[in-house]
Write an enzyme that holds these catalytic residues in place. Structure first.
Site, PDB file in Angstrom:
ATOM      1  N   HIS A  42     -28.201   3.101   9.875  1.00  0.00           N
ATOM      2  CA  HIS A  42     -27.444   4.374  10.218  1.00  0.00           C
ATOM      3  C   HIS A  42     -27.032   4.874   8.791  1.00  0.00           C
ATOM      4  CE1 HIS A  42     -23.532   6.473  11.998  1.00  0.00           C
ATOM      5  NE2 HIS A  42     -24.047   7.185  10.947  1.00  0.00           N
TER       6      HIS A  42
ATOM      7  N   HIS B 282     -27.716   8.483   6.104  1.00  0.00           N
ATOM      8  CA  HIS B 282     -27.960   9.975   6.077  1.00  0.00           C
ATOM      9  C   HIS B 282     -28.761  10.396   4.634  1.00  0.00           C
ATOM     10  CE1 HIS B 282     -25.711  10.114   9.470  1.00  0.00           C
ATOM     11  NE2 HIS B 282     -24.641   9.738   9.036  1.00  0.00           N
TER      12      HIS B 282
ATOM     13  N   GLU C   9     -24.330   3.088   6.621  1.00  0.00           N
ATOM     14  CA  GLU C   9     -23.916   4.680   6.439  1.00  0.00           C
ATOM     15  C   GLU C   9     -23.751   4.581   4.849  1.00  0.00           C
ATOM     16  OE1 GLU C   9     -21.288   6.380   8.919  1.00  0.00           O
ATOM     17  OE2 GLU C   9     -21.691   8.675   8.167  1.00  0.00           O
TER      18      GLU C   9
ATOM     19  N   HIS D  87     -21.048   3.810  14.807  1.00  0.00           N
ATOM     20  CA  HIS D  87     -19.527   3.269  14.192  1.00  0.00           C
ATOM     21  C   HIS D  87     -18.902   2.075  15.693  1.00  0.00           C
ATOM     22  CE1 HIS D  87     -19.820   7.575  13.051  1.00  0.00           C
ATOM     23  NE2 HIS D  87     -19.983   6.921  11.816  1.00  0.00           N
TER      24      HIS D  87
ATOM     25  N   HIS E 234     -24.096  10.438  17.993  1.00  0.00           N
ATOM     26  CA  HIS E 234     -23.492  10.927  16.751  1.00  0.00           C
ATOM     27  C   HIS E 234     -22.992  12.333  16.625  1.00  0.00           C
ATOM     28  CE1 HIS E 234     -22.035  10.886  12.736  1.00  0.00           C
ATOM     29  NE2 HIS E 234     -22.356   9.804  12.225  1.00  0.00           N
TER      30      HIS E 234
ATOM     31  N   ARG F 179     -26.953  14.772   7.644  1.00  0.00           N
ATOM     32  CA  ARG F 179     -25.687  14.476   7.547  1.00  0.00           C
ATOM     33  C   ARG F 179     -25.261  15.218   9.044  1.00  0.00           C
ATOM     34  NH1 ARG F 179     -23.028  10.930   4.673  1.00  0.00           N
ATOM     35  NH2 ARG F 179     -24.300  10.415   2.915  1.00  0.00           N
TER      36      ARG F 179
END
Lengths: 341, 341, 341, 341, 341, 341
Positions: free
Chosen positions: B7, B9, B291, B226, B181, B73
């Site tokens: 995960h 970006h 992340e 998450h 997400h 993002r």
């Protein structure tokens, strides 16, 4: 030491839902008159087998709970109904019945009021009923619904907004507890009320911990339902934004420090979750709650126990002291709710 | 074994936000033309120090991450903007840049596409872009935004609704991962995007576990961001409603059994939370994710480490085997994303 | 005599659109912090070749323009975005950069402020920023957007309405110019922003000439963009309704007399149009403007000159005196904007 | 050569506004029955002194106009009223009366139909009435309202949209003229109907010149009212975006080239404006129009002539040939409207 | 004794509907100027054969009516139009004409004003016009529209609401009659205006009889059109809820007792209905009304008389005294409207 | 001969309102499961003293009623609630209970179904439940709510609209009665449900008598509640518009002729009203109904009888024959509802 279940709901005599159905049918045209409820009806309600394998009182006895805080069933509070007077009528009737229940079992039950919150009204319109319940009936707190719109697409101010300050002030003045708990959900397919509870608790805790409410009202006692929604589990995420980053200092108070000023019940239905909660917020902030009988009163096929058999989980926490255990099971609640236990 | 951050970006070159600002200013009047981005600009972006104490590549090196899955993002995806073609233009440009980044660092990065989801459109309008990214660029998955309305008061169908089936079908057909997400939030005071992520994950997991999606698509690979929002922490609550109660059998599948078919990343920023996640859903369902760089790249004053220093937490889990540890750190991701690692 | 281009927009460093994209993504959740811009970045912006065949400064040199009034690019002002604080943040950042640009080239540029106008707010909320720009930075005027709703279907009060009086009063008090110029358009298919400019100018001039604003504020200096939209061309139509008809006298002031109290720039890109403008409103009311570089910076295949090569058109007007010519090219602007030229 | 006023409106007998008032009062409850109008009533209407210093016929005689095209008064067409059948009833009654007027003065008047356009309906619902007027009454064209919502905040598709194609097709099939002219305005304070005409013409011409309508329908004859709104005056602005810029070629047709395929009337009320129009679009595209009697029928105090005394302006154009002059005064109209003159 | 028709509407000269059509077309852009009406035009209007087999005056003569109360045609009052000033303009013009009619036939006609009521405005905005009509013209009452929204889906406050109190106060102060009569209906398919009259009368009478208006304003004179809608026929239903039930006393005044304080006209067009009305409310509360010429002016094929031939029905009532008959035919009206008869 | 009360409502056991309150609280989240009701509970309900001075069965005995048609209490049907499945669940449960009541007292009660009508749905969605009740339970008719929006400001199609035709067809096919009766009202202050009944009946009868429904479905049996709202009292008004006027013939059927094809109950609570009803529509169209116990079950202080003591009124009608009397009291109902009596 007495064991106190800080989060439970009233036994519901037939008259209450009938009243709700009735005023929702006539929308106020017949006036507000609500039928009296006999003590026998209440006793019957406390012994009716419905959600749990046994009646309300029997549940308490079996679990070893001495005292319960009783509030209206939140998902029935219909805060988003129109005309708004229906909301007032219903919640006042429910509070009256809770007062009668507490009077009937004075050692066992203490009242927590529902508030007649409605979407577009100032919160001050809900305060006379809070005051009535505390001053006339001796209630020890009230439910706070962060979403009186009941998930209809409009949104109430966040919990850190000045909108809520008259309520916080009144809670401090009366020295009673505000118990965060949302009501029903108008989007039941996507987010039924039980899920909405969790999301609203998450949002409410966030709103409190990102604002100055807790500094502005140092005496405020806020109890968050169901272990605080997602926040204790997701703490790192929110905490990380309140520490300095790349040399830039951050003006605010650290998220975690505010979080640890709130109180949380243990209505979580699993040992792992309760363990995480106590680790994250500290034993001093946790209050035993089982919401019994309720959603957790079904029997886990693996253990043969109902999900709301929570006391063993608390007893099983290895990393806390005995004093802390007692505090969780009753001491914290006694202090918060001013109960001599 | 390679460590895979599932995960993360993209590094954002100046052209991308400038493009976003531009199309939001002219609303499409100047056409869609997007400026080309040089590889130098991308290298610069991967080395810019912004959210973290060091640049993107340096973060990975320091943490010991070998491979990252890169997606746009999410909070910049502007799914709720009008006219809808702007959403398509932006996400396609972002995906193009990700493809260029993956080509620039072919060992290190694999693409996860953003989708041009928009509020009132059938999900099928987003599928050509998914197909383009997988077939032309070799992307391994896509983001799924359960709320393309971006919290504007209107609500998308729940994740169990037939609305989403064409997407699930396409994911199975292409054998790629759907990564839950959400994007931005139009109610930033009450529920800013970062909090909205959590609530939407909670709602999405609920929707999947209360429907037959996972039975209808046995090959579907869903990764939840998450650590699944609130659900692993609140599992008891939802599980309790799917076991028999008072002798009444329940027709559905148990909530927990479905939950354990989903995948979860470890973007949780605390050891307690990661421990709970692995206990609740099992090591086979957990994928290391940090992340990085991102919200967790600030330094915890207590530990002196950034919050997104997650590998030590996984290494510190005492109750799993070494094979399980490896699976979490990379093996599960390699299998899911078809990465030879 | 110095030649003054009264209608031009700032050179845009990368930080400004990036900031716009950023705040529109997080909707305020990250706070307002805007990155500082170096003078080098501004110099780069003034020399970047983008809309015109050469950079901003080179355009001025080639055309022989000595002085320009710089304002934010209007179509980027996003007056209709929510929450409204984003509008304030963006425009203040843009004004700050303009101030820095004027300080960097103090002989060449003078500032004209953008205003943080928003749809449903009283105009007074935009005035502190106007005051800041004039008093702190020495700006000489501000843009006035007659449609802060940005063509979203709702409509602002007409320019003759009392709604605007606090702005007119403040302009008089500060002795600066109000420059009519709308922002973006939410209906880009039907009426993209560039067309919306024209319609809004038409509507604004109409509103001013059908009300008593110009009598109520004799000192008010209003400059209308792009030669006044349609009005000088359509004057007969509106004038005809303010003369007596069939013996009935008309109480109001004649439309043409009011029109000739407003000021107009020459951003019209054709000799015929400029000729008509000067004939209709008089040389004393015309200010040379080319909005350079800008929409007119493409090359007319017939002439080999950019459309914004306007000075020759003014020089070619046969029916005005040399003094009038000088007034148009700079004298009127110097007087209006209090520039020593 | 006959002089043809291509833009004029019917003489209105008392019955027509009375009918409008009536159906707007009963909203259709009394049915559609409309009273017959006698030829005497029409003669009376053509001789009534109202807007002009003399009656309708006298105006024509004095100005030297031989032939007029008559359409309904556009601002009375009430396209946005509900229920939609009222719009149909009214416009059909108006067209009937025009047909009767043409029959009464067969040498002098030719009909141009109003269309029963309504906001949310496909344009096909207006076509039967067009067909009826052309086939039964010999009408030579129709009004086209680009904004059947009458400025109520909702917006019709732009004139280049496929929405309008059935109308364009029908106009070609019937070989009649489409005359762009909007109706009333629901925002009279900000943009009364007379101003709305101008803005809608600007928008309509823009929509036609930025789309492929004129290539898709080479035989289409579109006449734009009031000299085309703002466009001829603002041509440079729009033309500049359709020539190559900085080496980037532009795929579309040049704006000016499309503009010069449309037709424009001279209802402009000033010599400067008419001069600009003829210069910009060419004599072949201009049709004499005075909309007499009408808004221009008041007397200019300076000249002692009514504003709609337009023939002298055309005669005074020094830069056109005599043939071009005749074309403007009648030849172009005769060709377009198939009038033997 | 003079026979007084208490419910009738003005003769409408051509100018009035033409004015309505005109202001609805220009929406106020041309200002409010209304053409003067000559006495000849009024005479013509009073003799025009339209709804009835003969003209207005002839109807009265034939029926034997001496005096009529004239008000504007209610369904033409367009209370729901925007901008609201149009409503004011129209009603004032109509009242002016009525005043002129009363002056022309001073023995025969007395004025009842229309009020410029509009949906969202306080009722106080309608009171200056009432005062003007009473003080300047000597009018004897006004129409009251309980639904100024004209059935558009929004709802005015019920007649017992404080909203209406300033009107009741003013009626008492001026000692004139309030005549309940709604205007048009925006839902003509389901509930055209003529049916809406009945439903609104039903609702208005209900609102008055369930509130304390009649106690709060003992001098208030309310006349209800068309025999009170449904109420006299349905009295039992509403009366039954205001008597004690099952021993529970009821605090309010009995519905029937309040009903008998209101006044009702006999515009019912059948003997059975008139008989029921007089029986239910009493002769002292009934006023002869025929609304002649009007909806009842068609000829009943069975009787050969127009439906509005009502005097014989009153004469035929066997259960009342001669004095009561005279009261109904004129005495009550003379007293209420202060007419010396 | 048996006396049949054609308009009465079910006895309501506690479970029904409790169920309503429950599903309105959880909005469907708990599923539709409804508790079984014992025959004892039904007996109790039929003997409970609530609205009337005695229980339901006792009322019938005292009045001498042999047979009653039972339908759900209309004001409780909540047709406007969301999600729509709640409406279906509730009405099906209510119909089930009615079926059980009819089975319990098979000589005494016959069922009339509630329909699950909802605002925006085609009426076809309500037909399966109608079919179920008739075919499985032997019900003899159904309620028809002309306003499933329950007075929330939106409006259903009028009763003459094609929208309703599938229902009319099904009623004919099943040979059962459609009983017009609206449900609750969302505007309780202005128009509470009991008043809304009357207005909706008025509107429904109007809609039927102004359309061709009764010609299109000659076998259709429509029974209108409460004596038809206002229509029999106001017949002249509506009849007058369907006879020729001033020589213009009218195409439609006369209003009165259609009215006399509908059926009406006598739930009017006063002798005068019943007398008028029978006179206007004829004895063959009147069915005895008392809705007992119900709104009329309070005691009229003057007579000492309950208002719903209606049989004596029917017996007292002097102008009908004995056969007609019997028809009203039972014969008409027996024929319509196919009851052997």
């Amino acid at each position: 030491m007495k064991i106190i279940d800080c989060h439970a709901h009233m036994a519901v005599p037939h008259q209450l839902p009938a009243y709700k159905a009735s005023i929702l049918s006539h929308r106020g045209a017949h006036g507000r008159k609500a039928p009296p409820v006999s003590n026998e009806a209440l006793e019957q309600a406390f012994n009716r087998v419905e959600m749990a394998p046994m009646g309300h009182l029997a549940c308490l006895d079996q679990a070893g709970v001495d005292i319960q805080l009783l509030s209206p069933r939140p998902f029935q509070l219909m805060h988003s109904e129109e005309p708004k007077k229906l909301v007032h009528w219903y919640v006042e009737y429910a509070n009256d019945i809770i007062a009668q229940e507490c009077a009937l079992y004075p050692e066992r039950f203490y009242g927590v009021a529902g508030l007649p919150q409605t979407g577009d009204s100032p919160i001050t319109e809900a305060l006379p009923e809070l005051e009535r319940c505390v001053k006339e009936f001796g209630f020890r707190g009230c439910l706070i619904n962060p979403d009186p719109f009941e998930n209809n697409g409009r949104m109430a101010p966040p919990m850190g907004d000045r909108y809520w300050y008259p309520l916080y002030e009144k809670l401090c003045e009366l020295d009673v507890v505000g118990h965060i708990h949302s009501a029903s959900s108008r989007a039941p397919e996507r987010e039924p009320y039980s899920l909405h509870f969790i999301n609203e608790e998450t949002t409410a805790v966030y709103g409190l911990c990102k604002s100055t409410v807790l500094e502005d009202f140092p005496a405020l006692k806020i109890l968050v339902s169901h272990g605080g929604g997602a926040i204790p589990y997701q703490l790192g995420r929110f905490d990380a934004t309140t520490v300095p980053r790349n040399g830039m200092s951050t003006s605010g108070v650290r998220f975690r420090d505010r979080l640890q000023k709130l109180y949380f019940d243990t209505v979580l239905y699993s040992r792992d979750a309760i363990e995480l909660l106590v680790k994250v917020v500290g034993a001093s902030q946790c209050l035993y709650g089982a919401e019994m009988p309720g959603v957790g009163s079904s029997i886990d096929p693996e253990t043969g126990e109902t999900f709301d058999t929570i006391i063993p989980h608390i007893n099983g926490l290895s990393f806390i002291s005995d004093d802390e255990r007692k505090a969780i099971l009753g001491g914290n609640a006694a202090r918060l709710f001013n109960i001599e236990a």
